[in-house]
Design a protein around this motif. Structure first.
Motif, PDB file in Angstrom:
ATOM      1  N   CYS A 123       0.830  -1.205   0.000  1.00  0.00           N
ATOM      2  CA  CYS A 123       0.000   0.000   0.000  1.00  0.00           C
ATOM      3  C   CYS A 123       0.861   1.250   0.000  1.00  0.00           C
ATOM      4  N   GLU A 124       1.918   1.236   0.787  1.00  0.00           N
ATOM      5  CA  GLU A 124       2.828   2.380   0.819  1.00  0.00           C
ATOM      6  C   GLU A 124       3.429   2.619  -0.568  1.00  0.00           C
ATOM      7  N   ALA A 125       3.857   1.543  -1.214  1.00  0.00           N
ATOM      8  CA  ALA A 125       4.461   1.689  -2.541  1.00  0.00           C
ATOM      9  C   ALA A 125       3.453   2.201  -3.568  1.00  0.00           C
ATOM     10  N   LEU A 126       2.204   1.800  -3.400  1.00  0.00           N
ATOM     11  CA  LEU A 126       1.153   2.221  -4.322  1.00  0.00           C
ATOM     12  C   LEU A 126       0.617   3.608  -4.001  1.00  0.00           C
ATOM     13  N   GLY A 127       0.986   4.154  -2.839  1.00  0.00           N
ATOM     14  CA  GLY A 127       0.492   5.460  -2.434  1.00  0.00           C
ATOM     15  C   GLY A 127      -0.968   5.439  -2.034  1.00  0.00           C
ATOM     16  N   SER A 128      -1.434   4.319  -1.488  1.00  0.00           N
ATOM     17  CA  SER A 128      -2.837   4.172  -1.110  1.00  0.00           C
ATOM     18  C   SER A 128      -2.955   3.719   0.337  1.00  0.00           C
ATOM     19  N   VAL A 129      -4.085   4.000   0.940  1.00  0.00           N
ATOM     20  CA  VAL A 129      -4.332   3.531   2.300  1.00  0.00           C
ATOM     21  C   VAL A 129      -5.019   2.173   2.214  1.00  0.00           C
ATOM     22  N   PRO A 130      -4.849   1.306   3.224  1.00  0.00           N
ATOM     23  CA  PRO A 130      -5.416  -0.045   3.147  1.00  0.00           C
ATOM     24  C   PRO A 130      -6.918  -0.091   2.883  1.00  0.00           C
ATOM     25  N   SER A 131      -7.673   0.798   3.501  1.00  0.00           N
ATOM     26  CA  SER A 131      -9.124   0.753   3.332  1.00  0.00           C
ATOM     27  C   SER A 131      -9.567   1.057   1.899  1.00  0.00           C
ATOM     28  N   ARG A 132      -8.678   1.659   1.113  1.00  0.00           N
ATOM     29  CA  ARG A 132      -8.977   1.978  -0.285  1.00  0.00           C
ATOM     30  C   ARG A 132      -8.164   1.105  -1.244  1.00  0.00           C
TER      31      ARG A 132
END
Length: 225
Positions: A157-166
């Motif tokens: 998620c960090e690498a993708l720049g997204s938060v887990p809930s999304r």
């Protein structure tokens, strides 16, 4: 599932994108032959894959009657043989290219997240013409721990720049569900994968689908916030 609700998806590899039991079967049979041990059956392999190469080799040695002390040479022989057959005895599941294209069209950034060693995972994606659909490829040796630990999902998620809930997790087994629950990600399972001999419905995912291209906006939005 659109850019308004989700930003990214993490997709498992073995049993989700590609049916790789044939690769495992050949590599393990050659490994065991090198050690003077009998081959193991395909149903055993289907029940055992998914928790990383270390687990697979240890369980295979036990199944074939090999001593635990054979693990070190077995590991070397397995790596050698798997590199030679990677992708040669495997096939993309129906609906996978279409499903990945749909996720990308919905605006999601994609990462492949598997317990397979990352070098083998990236090579398999290239061999099957899927690598360009993913921004990242992470394997079982990319982070300190493997699925079902939630750490790989959080790092992805960090690498993708997204938060887990999304960030949607798509896999084929309870390992994916357990990791997603720990990370706080929604999770979908495919019904055809390698869920340790158990039906996918028993794993507790938010939804179970027959094909990757069934993961659509209308199918997913009512299932979770």
């Amino acid at each position: 599932m659109s850019g308004l609700l989700y930003d990214a998806a993490m997709i498992d590899l073995d049993g989700t994108l590609v049916d790789t039991v044939g690769d495992f079967e050949v590599a393990l049979a050659r490994m065991l032959a090198d050690l003077g041990l009998p081959a193991v059956g395909r149903p055993f392999i289907e029940r055992t894959v998914g928790q990383g190469s270390e687990h697979l080799i240890r369980e295979t040695l036990a199944e074939a009657g090999g001593a635990p002390e054979l693990y070190a040479p077995a590991w070397v022989r397995y790596q050698h043989h798997y590199e030679a057959v990677n992708g040669r005895h495997s096939a993309i599941y129906p609906g996978v290219p279409e499903g990945l294209a749909q996720l990308r069209s919905a605006g999601l950034r994609l990462a492949c997240l598997t317990n397979k060693p990352v070098a083998f995972a990236c090579e398999l994606l290239r061999h099957k013409g899927l690598s360009e659909l993913f921004e990242h490829c992470f394997g079982g040796d990319s982070f300190e721990r493997k699925k079902p630990d939630p750490l790989p999902l959080r790092k992805a998620c960090e690498a993708l720049g997204s938060v887990p809930s999304r960030t949607l997790m798509v896999g084929d087994s309870r390992n994916d569900v357990q990791a997603a629950r720990g990370a706080g990600c929604p999770v979908v399972l495919v019904r055809y994968g390698y869920n340790h001999g158990e039906p996918a419905e028993s794993a507790g995912a938010d939804r179970v689908v027959d094909r990757l291209d069934e993961i659509t906006l209308s199918a997913l939005v009512p299932t979770w916030p």
